[in-house]
Design a protein around this motif. Structure first.
Motif, PDB file in Angstrom:
ATOM      1  N   LEU A  76       1.816  -2.304   7.774  1.00  0.00           N
ATOM      2  CA  LEU A  76       1.191  -1.872   6.520  1.00  0.00           C
ATOM      3  C   LEU A  76      -0.256  -2.349   6.462  1.00  0.00           C
ATOM      4  O   LEU A  76      -1.149  -1.623   6.004  1.00  0.00           O
ATOM      5  CB  LEU A  76       1.996  -2.415   5.330  1.00  0.00           C
ATOM      6  CG  LEU A  76       3.399  -1.833   5.144  1.00  0.00           C
ATOM      7  CD1 LEU A  76       4.092  -2.493   3.970  1.00  0.00           C
ATOM      8  CD2 LEU A  76       3.350  -0.320   4.938  1.00  0.00           C
ATOM      9  N   PHE A  77      -0.497  -3.594   6.949  1.00  0.00           N
ATOM     10  CA  PHE A  77      -1.878  -4.069   7.018  1.00  0.00           C
ATOM     11  C   PHE A  77      -2.688  -3.215   8.009  1.00  0.00           C
ATOM     12  O   PHE A  77      -3.891  -2.997   7.824  1.00  0.00           O
ATOM     13  CB  PHE A  77      -1.916  -5.531   7.453  1.00  0.00           C
ATOM     14  CG  PHE A  77      -1.463  -6.494   6.372  1.00  0.00           C
ATOM     15  CD1 PHE A  77      -1.608  -6.182   5.034  1.00  0.00           C
ATOM     16  CD2 PHE A  77      -0.898  -7.718   6.696  1.00  0.00           C
ATOM     17  CE1 PHE A  77      -1.200  -7.055   4.034  1.00  0.00           C
ATOM     18  CE2 PHE A  77      -0.489  -8.603   5.714  1.00  0.00           C
ATOM     19  CZ  PHE A  77      -0.642  -8.270   4.377  1.00  0.00           C
ATOM     20  N   ARG A  78      -2.017  -2.756   9.043  1.00  0.00           N
ATOM     21  CA  ARG A  78      -2.703  -1.912  10.034  1.00  0.00           C
ATOM     22  C   ARG A  78      -3.096  -0.563   9.430  1.00  0.00           C
ATOM     23  O   ARG A  78      -4.061   0.076   9.879  1.00  0.00           O
ATOM     24  CB  ARG A  78      -1.813  -1.717  11.257  1.00  0.00           C
ATOM     25  CG  ARG A  78      -2.525  -1.054  12.423  1.00  0.00           C
ATOM     26  CD  ARG A  78      -1.860  -1.361  13.746  1.00  0.00           C
ATOM     27  NE  ARG A  78      -2.393  -0.545  14.831  1.00  0.00           N
ATOM     28  CZ  ARG A  78      -3.551  -0.756  15.418  1.00  0.00           C
ATOM     29  NH1 ARG A  78      -4.312  -1.772  15.033  1.00  0.00           N
ATOM     30  NH2 ARG A  78      -3.966   0.035  16.402  1.00  0.00           N
ATOM     31  N   VAL A  79      -2.370  -0.127   8.426  1.00  0.00           N
ATOM     32  CA  VAL A  79      -2.751   1.096   7.705  1.00  0.00           C
ATOM     33  C   VAL A  79      -4.137   0.922   7.085  1.00  0.00           C
ATOM     34  O   VAL A  79      -4.967   1.842   7.089  1.00  0.00           O
ATOM     35  CB  VAL A  79      -1.704   1.427   6.618  1.00  0.00           C
ATOM     36  CG1 VAL A  79      -2.220   2.511   5.680  1.00  0.00           C
ATOM     37  CG2 VAL A  79      -0.395   1.877   7.255  1.00  0.00           C
ATOM     38  N   LEU A  80      -4.393  -0.288   6.549  1.00  0.00           N
ATOM     39  CA  LEU A  80      -5.720  -0.564   5.994  1.00  0.00           C
ATOM     40  C   LEU A  80      -6.786  -0.517   7.088  1.00  0.00           C
ATOM     41  O   LEU A  80      -7.926  -0.115   6.852  1.00  0.00           O
ATOM     42  CB  LEU A  80      -5.727  -1.940   5.327  1.00  0.00           C
ATOM     43  CG  LEU A  80      -4.789  -2.139   4.132  1.00  0.00           C
ATOM     44  CD1 LEU A  80      -4.846  -3.573   3.640  1.00  0.00           C
ATOM     45  CD2 LEU A  80      -5.142  -1.185   2.996  1.00  0.00           C
ATOM     46  N   GLU A  81      -6.409  -0.940   8.307  1.00  0.00           N
ATOM     47  CA  GLU A  81      -7.361  -0.945   9.419  1.00  0.00           C
ATOM     48  C   GLU A  81      -7.646   0.465   9.919  1.00  0.00           C
ATOM     49  O   GLU A  81      -8.801   0.863  10.095  1.00  0.00           O
ATOM     50  CB  GLU A  81      -6.816  -1.801  10.557  1.00  0.00           C
ATOM     51  CG  GLU A  81      -7.710  -1.825  11.791  1.00  0.00           C
ATOM     52  CD  GLU A  81      -7.116  -2.650  12.920  1.00  0.00           C
ATOM     53  OE1 GLU A  81      -7.765  -2.729  13.977  1.00  0.00           O
ATOM     54  OE2 GLU A  81      -6.025  -3.214  12.750  1.00  0.00           O
ATOM     55  N   THR A  82      -6.596   1.250  10.131  1.00  0.00           N
ATOM     56  CA  THR A  82      -6.761   2.593  10.707  1.00  0.00           C
ATOM     57  C   THR A  82      -7.103   3.645   9.665  1.00  0.00           C
ATOM     58  O   THR A  82      -7.531   4.739  10.011  1.00  0.00           O
ATOM     59  CB  THR A  82      -5.475   3.019  11.431  1.00  0.00           C
ATOM     60  OG1 THR A  82      -4.382   3.070  10.480  1.00  0.00           O
ATOM     61  CG2 THR A  82      -5.124   2.030  12.524  1.00  0.00           C
ATOM     62  N   GLN A  83      -6.857   3.315   8.377  1.00  0.00           N
ATOM     63  CA  GLN A  83      -7.125   4.238   7.270  1.00  0.00           C
ATOM     64  C   GLN A  83      -6.330   5.533   7.414  1.00  0.00           C
ATOM     65  O   GLN A  83      -6.790   6.618   7.075  1.00  0.00           O
ATOM     66  CB  GLN A  83      -8.617   4.528   7.163  1.00  0.00           C
ATOM     67  CG  GLN A  83      -9.454   3.292   6.896  1.00  0.00           C
ATOM     68  CD  GLN A  83     -10.930   3.587   6.791  1.00  0.00           C
ATOM     69  OE1 GLN A  83     -11.331   4.734   6.652  1.00  0.00           O
ATOM     70  NE2 GLN A  83     -11.754   2.559   6.845  1.00  0.00           N
ATOM     71  N   GLN A  84      -5.109   5.383   7.915  1.00  0.00           N
ATOM     72  CA  GLN A  84      -4.201   6.522   8.028  1.00  0.00           C
ATOM     73  C   GLN A  84      -3.022   6.280   7.096  1.00  0.00           C
ATOM     74  O   GLN A  84      -2.246   5.340   7.290  1.00  0.00           O
ATOM     75  CB  GLN A  84      -3.712   6.682   9.470  1.00  0.00           C
ATOM     76  CG  GLN A  84      -4.819   7.063  10.440  1.00  0.00           C
ATOM     77  CD  GLN A  84      -4.332   7.182  11.872  1.00  0.00           C
ATOM     78  OE1 GLN A  84      -3.205   6.830  12.173  1.00  0.00           O
ATOM     79  NE2 GLN A  84      -5.192   7.685  12.737  1.00  0.00           N
ATOM     80  N   SER A  85      -2.894   7.095   6.054  1.00  0.00           N
ATOM     81  CA  SER A  85      -1.915   6.877   4.993  1.00  0.00           C
ATOM     82  C   SER A  85      -0.489   6.889   5.533  1.00  0.00           C
ATOM     83  O   SER A  85      -0.170   7.585   6.500  1.00  0.00           O
ATOM     84  CB  SER A  85      -2.058   7.955   3.915  1.00  0.00           C
ATOM     85  OG  SER A  85      -3.351   7.947   3.368  1.00  0.00           O
ATOM     86  N   VAL A  86       0.363   6.096   4.870  1.00  0.00           N
ATOM     87  CA  VAL A  86       1.780   6.083   5.236  1.00  0.00           C
ATOM     88  C   VAL A  86       2.455   7.313   4.632  1.00  0.00           C
ATOM     89  O   VAL A  86       2.013   7.845   3.613  1.00  0.00           O
ATOM     90  CB  VAL A  86       2.488   4.795   4.748  1.00  0.00           C
ATOM     91  CG1 VAL A  86       1.876   3.568   5.368  1.00  0.00           C
ATOM     92  CG2 VAL A  86       2.453   4.711   3.226  1.00  0.00           C
ATOM     93  N   SER A  87       3.535   7.743   5.238  1.00  0.00           N
ATOM     94  CA  SER A  87       4.245   8.932   4.762  1.00  0.00           C
ATOM     95  C   SER A  87       5.657   8.603   4.289  1.00  0.00           C
ATOM     96  O   SER A  87       6.319   9.452   3.709  1.00  0.00           O
ATOM     97  CB  SER A  87       4.316   9.990   5.872  1.00  0.00           C
ATOM     98  OG  SER A  87       4.973   9.467   7.015  1.00  0.00           O
ATOM     99  N   GLU A  88       6.093   7.373   4.532  1.00  0.00           N
ATOM    100  CA  GLU A  88       7.471   6.995   4.184  1.00  0.00           C
ATOM    101  C   GLU A  88       7.459   6.077   2.976  1.00  0.00           C
ATOM    102  O   GLU A  88       6.778   5.048   2.945  1.00  0.00           O
ATOM    103  CB  GLU A  88       8.133   6.268   5.365  1.00  0.00           C
ATOM    104  CG  GLU A  88       9.534   5.757   5.064  1.00  0.00           C
ATOM    105  CD  GLU A  88      10.105   4.917   6.193  1.00  0.00           C
ATOM    106  OE1 GLU A  88      11.218   4.390   6.030  1.00  0.00           O
ATOM    107  OE2 GLU A  88       9.428   4.769   7.230  1.00  0.00           O
ATOM    108  N   GLY A  89       8.225   6.435   1.947  1.00  0.00           N
ATOM    109  CA  GLY A  89       8.374   5.577   0.779  1.00  0.00           C
ATOM    110  C   GLY A  89       7.092   5.444  -0.027  1.00  0.00           C
ATOM    111  O   GLY A  89       6.173   6.264   0.063  1.00  0.00           O
TER     112      GLY A  89
END
Length: 756
Positions: free
Chosen positions: A47-60
């Protein structure tokens, strides 16, 4: 920027319904999170890596608090994200041991280009100021848009919709801010806006109109006025005419006598008698024919003509009285006053007509007594305005037309009221819209300025960028870490290639891979694109498979390279590594402050429970025993102690991990008490003076349920697992019998500490 807490994780992998506990302090500058394999640590680092890559999560659903702002990981906006670097398996796969075989380069700035670097630093300061200014202007722009949105919503929902909605089908029932905004945009192009404004009286009229109900139609008044010229001509002709007959002088001059005699003739003829009905004497011969000659056919026809005309006049007078005029209540309100005036004038004309008919009738009544005389009519024809009847009927037509057009008029009334409201609101709408446009222009200009600065920085950096120095430093780190120099990074155009002596290294050991990946990550924190002092560093289990010596090296490298990080997160399940990091954090300046929220470091535990076969992960405060003592033994002992007292329920799923824990505690205890037989649990238990049946039960429990690869093996006896609390109580009793002082002291700690 600082990550304050993970406010919510719902339906995302092993986190099913997590929200940050109200009694749990938020993240500090330094953060240590301990948890066993499978507890959910890697999920959090991803989830922290989402902040790094700026690619939104799709689950939940996932939201994180950053500097007081809630960041929805489903809708990532780069302008609100901190700089983050995450070390986990995904990082290693994407940057180190990649599919294309080359390692992602780490860029440094050449040392010889001091003047250019100074310019770059100056430009970056300007860029940072521009970024802050852009953030403020974008926030102002967002506020202005929200103001206009709220204004449109208020006018639509609190003014127009309540005013114009109704039961049944009505487009204003679904009126909203979009409808209002569309109408405002339409009116911006209207040249004469004042024509749409309504005064209070007009508004009231339209309100009544749109709230009214249709009335029944009214029949046209069909009564027609008489042609008096023709009528008077007829009467004048009758009055002028006379009867020609054998006239008896006494009857001619005495009409009453004539009428009496005429009636008597009829009675004598009816009774067929020759005697006088008055005196009884016989009538003279020839008297009846003589009298009949006076009243001949011409006379009778003339008198009948007079009677017919009198009856005709009477009927016309009756028609005047029976004219059917509708009631005023049948009319729409706006027609009533006009109708009342028209009816007054109509009735005046009807009265004139009736009076004229009465006078003609009286003239004919008088003529009846003078049939043998010519009479002159001395009446003037009345002046009757037949248009007054038409005035009434015109109002009836208007009324009926309004009934036919009622729905159209209601729609028109609603439309006029909407247009008036929009016209009144347009100056304020235009003011707010202009404020948005002004804010957008300001933001756009600042964005252009920032982009120009970025372009200038990139041009200058391209002149001096190199990644040879990081390769040299990485090679020195590898040599220090591994104690040998056979592995090295070679610079390529697109990155690095890992060599073993003169060959590309294709068969690296697990330890070598771990060392290379972690050292590369730590070196990447010096990359020009990452500001360590302002950035966030996340490290997931760098020592999972290292021996004690390599583990210490890994910790030393990590501590040295991350101590200046703006914020640091370390995740691990390795207790030895956990202890190293914990001691580092405990010795930080300010860590002993009474206010936990002001300490530089915080400690957490990632846990995972089973509920009806479904895993639920969560973040809690670190168990006090783990934070306070340098031995995992204290914590594992506390788990056994609590279950033996029935504090974790009776669900078998909660017991699966306990046999291994019991084995680790018992082996740790006996390796100290019985060092001669270390590693031989059977021999160690045989040498202890303790209840043989309980020792047998302990061995069976540990052998059946610990160190098993699958829970569905035949020897996995669930009936034995159900005895977990009792067996654990036996283990504790064995420890107590072997070393009561040790048992009492460690259990006293459990009373002192209050674990989460």
């Amino acid at each position: 920027m600082k990550i304050e807490k993970i406010s919510r994780i719902s339906r995302h992998r092993c986190f099913r319904r997590f929200s940050w506990p109200s009694d749990l302090n938020g993240f500090s500058r330094y953060n240590l999170l301990y948890g066993w394999n499978g507890s959910g640590k890697t999920t959090i680092t991803n989830l922290f890596r989402v902040l790094e890559t700026q690619q939104s999560v799709s689950e939940g659903e996932v939201s994180i608090i950053v500097d007081g702002r809630t960041v929805d990981l489903h809708n990532i906006s780069s302008s609100t994200l901190p700089q983050v670097r995450v070390f986990n398996e995904d990082f290693v796969t994407e940057n180190v041991f990649t599919n294309h075989g080359s390692v992602t380069p780490i860029f440094y700035l050449g040392e010889k280009n001091i003047e250019i670097q100074t310019k770059i630093n100056d430009l970056k300061e300007l860029q940072e100021k521009a970024r802050d200014e852009l953030s403020k202007k974008q926030e102002l722009e967002s506020d202005k848009k929200a103001e206009l949105d709220d204004f449109c919503k208020d006018r639509a929902n609190n003014t127009i919709k309540p005013l114009l909605s109704s039961s049944g089908s009505n487009p204003y029932n679904n009126y909203n801010k979009t409808s209002f905004r569309g109408k405002c945009e339409e009116f911006l192009n209207v040249p004469n806006l004042s024509s749409y404004l309504l005064d209070d009286s007009s508004k009231d009229d339209f309100k009544r109109q749109k709230e009214g109900t249709p009335k029944e139609k009214i029949r046209i008044v069909s009564n027609a006025f008489i042609d008096f010229d023709s009528l008077q001509s007829d009467v004048k002709d009758i009055l002028r005419r006379t009867v020609v007959s054998q006239v008896l002088e006494e009857l001619r001059t005495d009409q009453d006598l004539a009428d009496w005699v005429k009636l008597g003739i009829v009675k004598h003829e009816t009774r067929n008698t020759q005697n006088c009905l008055f005196c009884g004497q016989r009538l003279p011969e020839g008297r009846i024919p003589e009298l009949e000659a006076h009243f001949n056919d011409h006379y009778n026809k003339y008198m009948l003509t007079i009677e017919d005309k009198i009856r005709s006049l009477q009927n016309q007078m009756t028609n005047c009285d029976s004219i059917s005029i509708p009631e005023k209540a049948q009319f729409y309100d706006h027609l009533i006053n006009s109708f009342k005036d028209a009816v007054v004038h109509l009735k005046q004309q009807v009265s004139l007509e009736k009076r004229a008919l009465q006078l003609l009738k009286e003239q004919l009544e008088g003529k009846k007594s003078k049939p043998f005389q010519s009479v002159t009519l001395n009446l003037s024809p009345p002046v009757i305005e037949e248009s007054k009847l038409n005035d009434v009927n015109q109002l009836i037509v208007k009324h009926n037309q309004k009934t036919d057009d009622f729905e159209k008029d209601v729609k028109e009334a609603r439309k006029r009221l909407e247009e008036s409201t929009v016209a009144e609101s347009l100056p304020e709408y235009l003011k707010k819209k202009n404020a948005i446009e002004k804010a957008e222009i300001a933001s756009s200009q600042t964005k252009i300025d920032m982009d120009e600065l970025t372009q200038q920085i990139e041009i200058l950096e391209r002149e001096i960028i190199e990644h040879r120095k990081p390769a040299e430093e990485l090679n020195q780190d590898l040599q220090n870490y591994l104690g040998r120099s056979d592995l090295r990074f070679e610079v390529m155009e697109t990155g690095y290639q890992i060599y073993r002596k003169d060959q590309i290294a294709n068969a690296l050991s697990k330890g070598e891979k771990d060392a290379i990946a972690f050292l590369y990550f730590l070196k990447s924190l010096s990359d020009k694109s990452f500001d360590l002092r302002k950035g966030i560093v996340v490290i997931d289990d760098p020592a999972s498979s290292l021996d004690s010596n390599a583990l210490f090296y890994a910790f030393s490298f990590m501590k040295e390279r991350t101590k200046e990080a703006g914020q640091l997160f370390v995740f691990t399940h390795n207790f030895a590594f956990f202890r190293q990091v914990k001691n580092w954090f405990h010795n930080l300046k300010g860590q002993k402050k009474k206010d936990l929220s002001k300490r530089p470091a915080s400690f957490y535990m990632v846990k995972c429970d089973d509920d009806s076969g479904e895993r639920y992960s969560r973040i809690d405060a670190l168990d006090p025993l783990l934070e306070r003592y340098d031995s995992e033994y204290h914590y594992l002992f506390s788990l056994i102690f609590r279950v033996s007292k029935g504090e974790s329920g009776s669900d078998l799923q909660r017991y699966y991990h306990l046999p291994n824990i019991a084995r680790r505690v018992l082996e740790a205890f006996l390796s100290f008490k019985r060092p001669r037989d270390a590693g031989e649990l059977q021999k160690q238990l045989d040498s202890i003076d303790f209840d043989p049946e309980k020792k047998t039960r302990i061995l069976r429990f540990l052998h059946t349920h610990s160190h098993k690869g699958h829970l569905d093996e035949p020897e996995h006896d669930l009936s034995i697992l159900s005895e977990t609390p009792k067996v654990l109580a036996d283990v504790l009793e064995l420890i107590k019998s072997e070393d009561q002082k040790h048992y009492e002291e460690i259990t006293s700690l459990l009373v002192e500490e209050t674990p989460n």
